[in-house]
Write a protein that holds these residues in place. Structure first.
Motif, mmCIF file in Angstrom:
data_model
loop_
_atom_site.group_PDB
_atom_site.id
_atom_site.type_symbol
_atom_site.label_atom_id
_atom_site.label_comp_id
_atom_site.label_asym_id
_atom_site.label_seq_id
_atom_site.Cartn_x
_atom_site.Cartn_y
_atom_site.Cartn_z
ATOM 1 N N LEU A 187 -13.771 11.633 32.232
ATOM 2 C CA LEU A 187 -13.311 12.367 31.148
ATOM 3 C C LEU A 187 -11.912 13.080 31.535
ATOM 4 C CD1 LEU A 187 -13.729 13.338 28.275
ATOM 5 C CD2 LEU A 187 -15.132 15.012 29.201
ATOM 6 N N ALA A 188 -12.210 13.534 32.856
ATOM 7 C CA ALA A 188 -11.081 14.507 33.099
ATOM 8 C C ALA A 188 -9.578 13.603 33.574
ATOM 9 C CB ALA A 188 -11.395 15.145 34.410
ATOM 10 N N MET A 189 -9.846 12.497 33.737
ATOM 11 C CA MET A 189 -8.772 11.492 34.006
ATOM 12 C C MET A 189 -8.068 10.970 32.658
ATOM 13 S SD MET A 189 -8.846 7.594 35.338
ATOM 14 C CE MET A 189 -9.646 7.012 33.914
ATOM 15 N N GLY A 190 -8.794 10.745 31.592
ATOM 16 C CA GLY A 190 -8.411 10.129 30.360
ATOM 17 C C GLY A 190 -7.886 11.284 29.728
ATOM 18 N N LEU A 191 -8.308 12.702 29.765
ATOM 19 C CA LEU A 191 -7.696 13.820 28.864
ATOM 20 C C LEU A 191 -6.681 14.211 29.687
ATOM 21 C CD1 LEU A 191 -10.679 15.916 27.846
ATOM 22 C CD2 LEU A 191 -9.482 14.397 26.388
ATOM 23 N N CYS A 192 -6.495 14.234 30.927
ATOM 24 C CA CYS A 192 -5.432 14.777 31.825
ATOM 25 C C CYS A 192 -4.224 13.826 31.528
ATOM 26 C CB CYS A 192 -5.658 14.543 33.356
ATOM 27 S SG CYS A 192 -4.419 15.376 34.450
ATOM 28 N N GLY A 205 -5.546 22.178 34.591
ATOM 29 C CA GLY A 205 -5.208 21.017 35.559
ATOM 30 C C GLY A 205 -4.017 20.358 35.427
ATOM 31 N N ALA A 206 -4.082 19.865 34.132
ATOM 32 C CA ALA A 206 -3.134 18.830 33.797
ATOM 33 C C ALA A 206 -1.717 19.255 33.777
ATOM 34 C CB ALA A 206 -3.317 18.279 32.395
ATOM 35 N N LEU A 207 -1.783 20.582 33.447
ATOM 36 C CA LEU A 207 -0.467 21.428 33.563
ATOM 37 C C LEU A 207 0.070 21.949 35.014
ATOM 38 C CD1 LEU A 207 1.964 22.690 32.032
ATOM 39 C CD2 LEU A 207 0.271 24.726 32.041
ATOM 40 N N LEU A 208 -1.174 22.283 35.705
ATOM 41 C CA LEU A 208 -0.414 22.862 37.015
ATOM 42 C C LEU A 208 -0.413 21.686 37.897
ATOM 43 C CD1 LEU A 208 -3.060 25.598 37.455
ATOM 44 C CD2 LEU A 208 -0.748 25.954 36.999
ATOM 45 N N ALA A 209 -1.008 20.842 38.068
ATOM 46 C CA ALA A 209 -0.982 19.601 39.079
ATOM 47 C C ALA A 209 0.446 19.076 39.273
ATOM 48 C CB ALA A 209 -1.744 18.430 38.865
ATOM 49 N N PRO A 210 1.257 18.621 38.048
ATOM 50 C CA PRO A 210 2.682 18.203 38.285
ATOM 51 C C PRO A 210 3.678 19.104 38.749
ATOM 52 C CG PRO A 210 2.233 18.023 35.916
ATOM 53 C CD PRO A 210 0.989 18.374 36.723
ATOM 54 N N ILE A 211 3.267 20.523 38.187
ATOM 55 C CA ILE A 211 4.333 21.836 38.324
ATOM 56 C C ILE A 211 4.262 22.176 40.058
ATOM 57 C CG2 ILE A 211 4.545 24.021 37.884
ATOM 58 C CD1 ILE A 211 3.750 23.746 35.029
ATOM 59 N N ILE A 212 2.924 22.102 40.527
ATOM 60 C CA ILE A 212 3.042 22.424 41.993
ATOM 61 C C ILE A 212 3.702 21.333 42.519
ATOM 62 C CG2 ILE A 212 1.262 22.825 43.857
ATOM 63 C CD1 ILE A 212 -0.804 24.244 41.740
ATOM 64 N N ALA A 213 3.347 20.121 42.459
ATOM 65 C CA ALA A 213 4.019 19.047 43.117
ATOM 66 C C ALA A 213 5.435 19.166 43.027
ATOM 67 C CB ALA A 213 3.495 17.751 42.810
ATOM 68 N N MET A 214 6.075 19.215 41.952
ATOM 69 C CA MET A 214 7.576 19.375 41.728
ATOM 70 C C MET A 214 8.143 20.585 42.510
ATOM 71 S SD MET A 214 7.730 18.137 37.567
ATOM 72 C CE MET A 214 9.500 18.050 37.456
ATOM 73 N N GLY A 216 -11.169 13.636 39.177
ATOM 74 C CA GLY A 216 -10.507 12.962 37.982
ATOM 75 C C GLY A 216 -8.998 13.534 37.504
ATOM 76 N N ILE A 217 -8.829 14.973 37.627
ATOM 77 C CA ILE A 217 -7.555 15.296 37.671
ATOM 78 C C ILE A 217 -6.826 15.288 38.670
ATOM 79 C CG2 ILE A 217 -6.328 17.660 37.563
ATOM 80 C CD1 ILE A 217 -8.812 19.045 35.944
ATOM 81 N N ASN A 218 -7.221 15.206 39.853
ATOM 82 C CA ASN A 218 -6.296 15.134 41.102
ATOM 83 C C ASN A 218 -6.009 13.709 41.556
ATOM 84 O OD1 ASN A 218 -5.612 17.886 41.790
ATOM 85 N ND2 ASN A 218 -7.805 18.279 41.728
ATOM 86 N N ALA A 219 -7.312 12.857 41.377
ATOM 87 C CA ALA A 219 -7.018 11.624 41.767
ATOM 88 C C ALA A 219 -7.238 10.389 40.813
ATOM 89 C CB ALA A 219 -8.195 11.431 43.023
ATOM 90 N N HIS A 220 -7.230 10.682 39.677
ATOM 91 C CA HIS A 220 -7.364 9.586 38.581
ATOM 92 C C HIS A 220 -8.308 8.617 38.682
ATOM 93 C CE1 HIS A 220 -3.896 8.138 40.669
ATOM 94 N NE2 HIS A 220 -3.326 9.452 40.569
ATOM 95 N N ALA A 221 -7.786 7.342 38.555
ATOM 96 C CA ALA A 221 -8.514 6.221 38.628
ATOM 97 C C ALA A 221 -9.517 5.962 40.108
ATOM 98 C CB ALA A 221 -8.089 4.898 38.244
ATOM 99 N N VAL A 222 -8.651 6.310 40.948
ATOM 100 C CA VAL A 222 -9.227 6.000 42.508
ATOM 101 C C VAL A 222 -10.242 6.962 42.534
ATOM 102 C CG1 VAL A 222 -8.888 5.652 44.710
ATOM 103 C CG2 VAL A 222 -7.195 5.094 43.056
ATOM 104 N N GLY A 223 -9.835 8.237 42.360
ATOM 105 C CA GLY A 223 -10.862 9.360 42.195
ATOM 106 C C GLY A 223 -12.165 9.331 41.547
ATOM 107 N N THR A 224 -11.863 8.695 40.389
ATOM 108 C CA THR A 224 -13.203 8.380 39.423
ATOM 109 C C THR A 224 -14.058 7.112 39.905
ATOM 110 O OG1 THR A 224 -11.846 8.910 37.595
ATOM 111 C CG2 THR A 224 -13.839 7.496 37.084
ATOM 112 N N ALA A 225 -13.350 6.210 40.551
ATOM 113 C CA ALA A 225 -13.918 5.299 41.387
ATOM 114 C C ALA A 225 -14.854 5.651 42.555
ATOM 115 C CB ALA A 225 -13.167 4.196 41.877
ATOM 116 N N ARG A 226 -14.334 6.784 43.273
ATOM 117 C CA ARG A 226 -14.921 7.676 44.351
ATOM 118 C C ARG A 226 -16.271 8.521 43.831
ATOM 119 N NH1 ARG A 226 -17.723 8.685 47.565
ATOM 120 N NH2 ARG A 226 -17.434 9.817 49.718
ATOM 121 N N ALA A 227 -15.921 9.119 42.477
ATOM 122 C CA ALA A 227 -16.976 9.704 41.966
ATOM 123 C C ALA A 227 -18.247 9.063 41.445
ATOM 124 C CB ALA A 227 -16.302 10.430 40.653
#
Length: 228
Positions: free
Chosen positions: A209-214, A101-110, A185-196
């Motif tokens: 965990l996903a946000m931190g490792l990503c 997820g950490a690899l694909l997220a920026p690649i797809i956006a770019m 966590g992967i796609n929305a980091h801290a805001v997504g974690t707060a929502r989670a």
């Protein structure tokens, strides 16, 4: 008067009042589109625009809040500790999922931005779209791109992911809180974690965990790739 508007004595109360009003509105309406970050951000933006306050000056005056972003992100490790047994059971499949997820997220956006004709500055700023704001800003400085743009993209990504993510996952009939947490966590980091965390402690633990490792993987690997 101008000096006062550009000082922390104005910026900090503005931020606090906007957040409290945004939080009250969110709790009253209970709609994801009025998440406190969205509501507070719109209120602050309206005040800055109406008073003709430059964003750079506002950002400098809000330096204390930016300094607190780091400790706030570290505090998200608490739900991980509380659910450590369940996290350990996920093991290597969890690590591999987050790495992919950490690899694909920026690649797809770019890739999408490149097709739409984005400039190099925008492409570089998009590399930090799926990591939390303090890491994105530090990474932007490391790879010599605009910090304000990187921060804006990170916040926008987090808000959109937190608002649209849970309803989309629900429509896809995904009910496992571990999976929802990883996705947020992967796609929305801290805001997504707060929502989670609003969904459940388990969901928040996997999101944190996903946000931190990503964020860690992106911060370590991306500068090496760009310098090679």
């Amino acid at each position: 008067m101008t000096d006062f508007l550009l000082s922390p004595l104005f910026a900090m109360p503005l931020n606090l009042c906007a957040f409290l009003l945004g939080l009250a509105l969110y709790r009253r309406t209970n709609t994801a589109l009025l998440h406190p970050i969205v509501g507070a951000g719109l209120m602050v933006a309206a005040v800055l625009w109406s008073l003709d306050i430059p964003y750079d000056a506002y950002r400098e005056a809000s330096g204390v809040l930016y300094a607190l972003l780091g400790p706030a992100v570290v505090a998200l490790a608490v739900p991980v500790k509380q659910n450590l047994t369940v996290v350990r059971q996920a093991g290597w499949p969890l690590v591999v999922t987050i790495a992919v997820g950490a690899l694909l997220a920026p690649i797809i956006a770019m890739g999408i931005a490149l097709i739409l004709g984005a400039t190099q500055t925008v492409l570089m700023a998009l590399t930090g779209k799926s990591i939390t704001t303090p890491i994105a800003m530090a990474l932007a400085e490391k790879i010599h791109t605009a910090q304000s743009l990187a921060a804006g993209i990170a916040v926008f990504t987090g808000v959109v992911g937190a608002v649209a993510g849970p309803p989309l996952l629900n429509r896809l009939n995904i009910r496992d809180h571990r999976v929802i947490g990883i996705a947020l966590g992967i796609n929305a980091h801290a805001v997504g974690t707060a929502r989670a965390l609003e969904i459940s402690a388990l969901c928040g633990a996997f999101a944190a965990l996903a946000m931190g490792l990503c964020g860690a993987l992106t911060a370590m690997v991306l500068p090496l790739l760009l310098s090679s």
